[in-house]
Design an enzyme around this catalytic site. Sequence first.
Site, short mmCIF file in Angstrom:
data_model
loop_
_atom_site.label_atom_id
_atom_site.label_comp_id
_atom_site.label_asym_id
_atom_site.label_seq_id
_atom_site.Cartn_x
_atom_site.Cartn_y
_atom_site.Cartn_z
N VAL A 1 3.50 1.16 2.81
CA VAL A 1 3.30 0.01 3.68
C VAL A 1 3.85 -1.24 2.99
O VAL A 1 3.56 -1.48 1.82
CB VAL A 1 1.80 -0.18 4.00
CG1 VAL A 1 1.62 -1.32 5.00
CG2 VAL A 1 1.22 1.11 4.57
N ASP B 1 -9.14 11.42 10.86
CA ASP B 1 -8.95 11.16 9.44
C ASP B 1 -9.61 9.85 9.06
O ASP B 1 -9.02 8.99 8.43
CB ASP B 1 -7.46 11.15 9.09
CG ASP B 1 -7.23 11.38 7.60
OD1 ASP B 1 -8.18 11.81 6.91
OD2 ASP B 1 -6.12 11.12 7.11
N GLY C 1 0.47 5.59 0.53
CA GLY C 1 -0.36 6.76 0.76
C GLY C 1 0.46 8.00 0.54
O GLY C 1 1.62 7.91 0.13
N GLY C 2 -0.12 9.13 0.79
CA GLY C 2 0.59 10.38 0.58
C GLY C 2 1.81 10.50 1.49
O GLY C 2 2.80 11.09 1.13
N PHE C 3 1.72 9.91 2.68
CA PHE C 3 2.75 10.16 3.66
C PHE C 3 3.55 8.92 4.04
O PHE C 3 4.40 8.96 4.89
CB PHE C 3 2.14 10.74 4.93
CG PHE C 3 1.34 11.97 4.69
CD1 PHE C 3 1.96 13.20 4.62
CD2 PHE C 3 -0.03 11.90 4.48
CE1 PHE C 3 1.22 14.35 4.37
CE2 PHE C 3 -0.76 13.05 4.23
CZ PHE C 3 -0.13 14.27 4.17
N LYS D 1 4.82 -0.01 8.22
CA LYS D 1 4.47 1.29 7.64
C LYS D 1 5.64 2.25 7.80
O LYS D 1 6.00 2.64 8.92
CB LYS D 1 3.24 1.84 8.36
CG LYS D 1 2.83 3.19 7.88
CD LYS D 1 1.46 3.52 8.39
CE LYS D 1 1.10 4.93 8.01
NZ LYS D 1 -0.30 5.18 8.21
N GLY E 1 0.84 -1.19 0.00
CA GLY E 1 0.00 0.00 0.00
C GLY E 1 0.87 1.24 0.00
O GLY E 1 2.03 1.20 0.39
#
Length: 833
Positions: free
Chosen positions: A536, A650, A531-533, A550, A529
Site C-alpha cells: 500500500v 478475513d 501485506g502478504g499479497f 493498494k 503498509g
Amino acid sequence: MDTIFVHLLLLSFMILRPIAIAADVPESDTLGKGRNITDGETLVSADGTFTLGFFSPGASTKRYLGIWFSASSVAVCWVANGGRPVNGNSGVLVVRDTGSLLLLDGSGQTIWSSNSTSSSSSAEAQLLNSGNLVVRDGGSSSSSDAILWQSFDHPSNTLLSGMKLGKNKWTGAEWYLTSWRSADDPSPGAYRRALDTSGLPELVVWEGNVRTYRTGPWNGRWFSGVPEVSAYRNLIWYQVTTSPAEVSYGYTSNPGAALTRVVLTDAGVAKRLVWDAGARTWQTFFQGPRDVCDAYGKCGAFGLCDAGAASTWFCTCLTGFSPASPPAWSLRDTSGGCKRNVKLDCANNGSGTTTTTDGFLLVRGVKLPDTHNATVDMSITVEDCAARCLANCSCLAYAAADIRGGDVRSGCVMWTDDIVDLRYVDKGQDLYLRLARSELPAAAGPSPQRPFRTAPVVGASAAAVAVVLIVLSVVLVIRRRRRPIIPAAQSASPSVPSTELRRPPSVPSVDLSSLRRATNDFSADNVIGRGGFSTVFEGNLADGTKVAVKRLTQSYLTDGGGETFMREVEVMSELKHENLARLLAYCKDGNERILVYEYMENRSLNLCIFARDANQRAVLNWERRLEIIVGVARGVAYLHGLSKVVIHRDLKPSNVLLDGNWRAKIADFGTAKVFVDGQTNPTLVQTEGYRAPEYTARGPSLTLKCDVYSFGVVLIEIVSGQRNSSNQTLVSDARESWSQNKIKENLLDPAVGQPGPEILLRLERCVQVGLLCVQQSPADRPSMAEVVAMLTVNGTSSSQIRSHRSAAAAAAATPLATQDASSGAHGDSIYLT
Ligand SMILES: *[C@@H]1O[C@H](CO)[C@@H](O)[C@H](O)[C@H]1NC(C)=O
Ligand SMILES: *[C@@H]1O[C@H](CO)[C@@H](O)[C@H](O)[C@H]1NC(C)=O
Ligand SMILES: *[C@@H]1O[C@H](CO)[C@@H](O)[C@H](O)[C@H]1NC(C)=O
Ligand SMILES: *[C@@H]1O[C@H](CO)[C@@H](O)[C@H](O)[C@H]1NC(C)=O
Ligand SMILES: *[C@@H]1O[C@H](CO)[C@@H](O)[C@H](O)[C@H]1NC(C)=O
C-alpha cells in the site's frame, strides 16, 4: 405397460453399466510383464485417489508422464520426464525384465528410465494408495525389501503424505523439491526446497545457491518461524527424524482427513494446500514466505525484522548494535546489517579458564536465526547452555533447542558467527544474545512473566454459570424481540439502505500513469503498509487529496483474465457505510491490479493495539477502543444485512483502518465474496487465529457465523492488546479471566490505563459479547445485528443493567426460553470448563 418396461430396462442398464465396464477392463494399479501404458491409458491406485498417465500441463501441448490426484487432474504431484517431453501421443511406459521402468517414444527411444535393476525377471510397477509409484520384484510383492525403485525417492515439486525431505546419511542421497519452470513447463525451475541438516533441521528455499526463505529450525514441536502449523493437528502429523542414518522431515495425513499436499510454486513459494471436496478447489492453508520479514536476511547480520512495525523500516538493529553502513541503512538498504557498539570482553586463558564480564540480553518472541553453522547439543539443559556459551569466547548467542517441555526447555544451540535472518513471530522463541556488560540494561531483573493463575474456585464457577445463563437469556430476549430491536440499532448508521441495495455508479477506473505520478512511481518512500499479497502506497493527487493506493503483488495473481478482480471491484463499489473503507477507483492495466481507497491518517488497528511501545498502545484509550469495537460490529452487520449478503472472511485488526478521528473502517474485501445462491462454497483464505473452528475441523462450511467468530477474536484482541495465536490461547485466557471475574486484573491491556467504573462495566459487557461470538458451535453465536444490539444497549447506568438482567432472568423462566437456554448451555463448553 410397455413404457414402464422400457424404463425398467433402461434403469437396469444404468445400474449395470459401470459394473460391466469394470468387469471388462479392470482399472488396474499394477503394470506387469507384457503390458504397457500408452497415451490415454492410466494406472489408478487401488482406492482411486491417484492416477498415473500422460498429461499436458497448462497451455502446453507437450506430453509428460505423471501422477495426479484423481479428483483434481491439475494437481500433478510427480512428473517422470519433466525436462524431456514426448512428442505427440507416442509415449509408452513399460517394465523391462531387467527391473527398470522405461518411458519410450514412438521410435522406441528411451525418454526416461528408473535405472533400477532386478535379480529376478518378474519386476512389476504398482501405483500405491499413497501416490507412490514403486518398482519391485514381482515374486515378493508387498515386502518392502523388494522395492527396487520408488517415485517418493525422486520428488518433483510436491510433497505428499508419507514422503520425506532430507538426507540419507548412508547413501548421501538427498530428497528435495524442485519448482517447475512455469505452470506450462514441468522442467526444473529456479527454486529448490530442501532440509538443511546441519545445525538444527530447517526447511530452506533456494534460488540457485542463494537462500530465499527459511522456516526456522525445528524445535521439537514446529519449525520456529511457522508456529501456526500446530493448528493442523486434526489434519496432519509432522515427523522430523534425526538419527545416525538420516535427517528428514515429512508428514502423515490423519485417516479420513481431507487430501493435502505441499507445493513449491514456480515463484518459489511453498504452499500447503487442502482439497475442499465440496467446492472442488484447493484451499491455501499456509504459504511461505508470508511477508517482507520472511525474505532471507532482510535486515542483515544482527538485524531484527518486525513485519508489524509502525514504520516502513521493518528493520532495527539488535540492542547493542548499530547500522554497519548508516548511509545505506538510511536509504533502506538494510542488507548490510549491524555492527557491535562495544567490544565483548572475553579472554581464553591457555589453561582452559575464561575471564569475561559479558552477559546475555533476552530477545523474546523470535524465529531463531539461521543455525547452519551453529553448534547443537541436545543432551544438556538451557542453564548448562548459558554457562557453556559464556565460557567460550566465540559463542555469541544461545537458545533452547527443544521446547517440547513447555517451560522446561532443554537442549542447546550456540551461534558463533553472525546472527542472520532474525524476525519477530507470534509464539516465537527466546534468544539469548551476548553483549558487553555496559550494553546490558542496568538492572536486568527477572523477565516479566504473566501472573500465575490458580484454578477457579467452586463459588466462582457457580457464579460464572449463573452469569452465563443471564447472558444467554439476554441473547434469547434479543432474538425474540428481533423485529423491534434490530432496525433501531441499524438506524444509528444513516447510510444503511433500508431494504434494497441502491445501485450507485461503479467506481471509476484510473490509468496507471496517474497512479505512478501520485505515488512517485511507486517509490519506496511512499510505502505505508505491506501485506502478504499487496503493497500500500500513499498517493497524492494533483489537488492535494491523499489516497491509499493498494497494488496487488503480481506473483500472487492467479486470475489471468482479471474477472475475479473485476467482480470484486463491482462488489466493493456497491458498499457504502461509515464503517467501511471507501473504494474510490481501480486500475487494471496489463498485469497491474490496483485499488485506490480513501486515505486513513491513523493507518490500521493492529499497529495501535499490538505496538511494542506501551505509550503507543495508550494512544487508543478505552473510550476510543469501545467506539472502534462498535464501529467494526456495525460495519460487519451492514455487510451481513445486505440483500446480497457479503461475508468478509478475513476480519482481523490489520484489516481495520482508522481515520483521523479514530473511526474504524473495515477494509480489504480482497477475499470477500457475495453470498448468493449457487455460490455457497466460495474459496476462503482466512487468517490463522481468526478462523472459526468449524472451518478447519469439518471442512469448509462458510457461513456468516465465521465472520462473527473472527469479530469475537478481534474484540478480545482490542481490549487485551494481545494477539490470539493459532492455538487460541488468548480466547481461553479471556474465558478464564471472565469466569473468575478478573477481566480488569488479567485481561485488559495495562498500558491503556485503569478504566473508570462505568467504562469497566462496558468493557466487561464487551468481553461477554466477544465470548459469545467465539463459541464452538456456530448456532450458539449471535448474529452481527444481535451483537450490535447487545453492544449498544445503554449500559452506562448500573441500575439499568440490573433491570435489564432481571428482565432477562424473568424471560429465562418461561418454559420456551428455559429449554433454549439449557440447550444453549449444553453446547456451550466454554464457560463450564
Ligand atoms: C504395448 O502393448 C500392445 C498390446 O497390448 C503391443 O501391441 C505394443 O507393441 C506394446 N508396445 C510396446 C512398446 O511394448
Ligand atoms: C538414469 O541413468 C541415465 C544415464 O546414466 C541418467 O541420465 C538418468 O538421469 C537416470 N535416470 C534417473 C531417473 O535417475
Ligand atoms: C589467566 O587468568 C588469570 C585470572 O583468572 C590471570 O591472572 C592471568 O594473567 C591469565 N593468564 C594469561 C596467560 O592470560
Ligand atoms: C557458515 O560458515 C561459512 C564459512 O565460514 C560461511 O561462508 C557461511 O556464510 C555461514 N553460513 C551462515 C548461514 O551463516
Ligand atoms: C567454542 O565453541 C566452538 C563452536 O562450538 C568450538 O569449535 C570451540 O572448540 C569452543 N572453544 C572452546 C575453548 O571450548
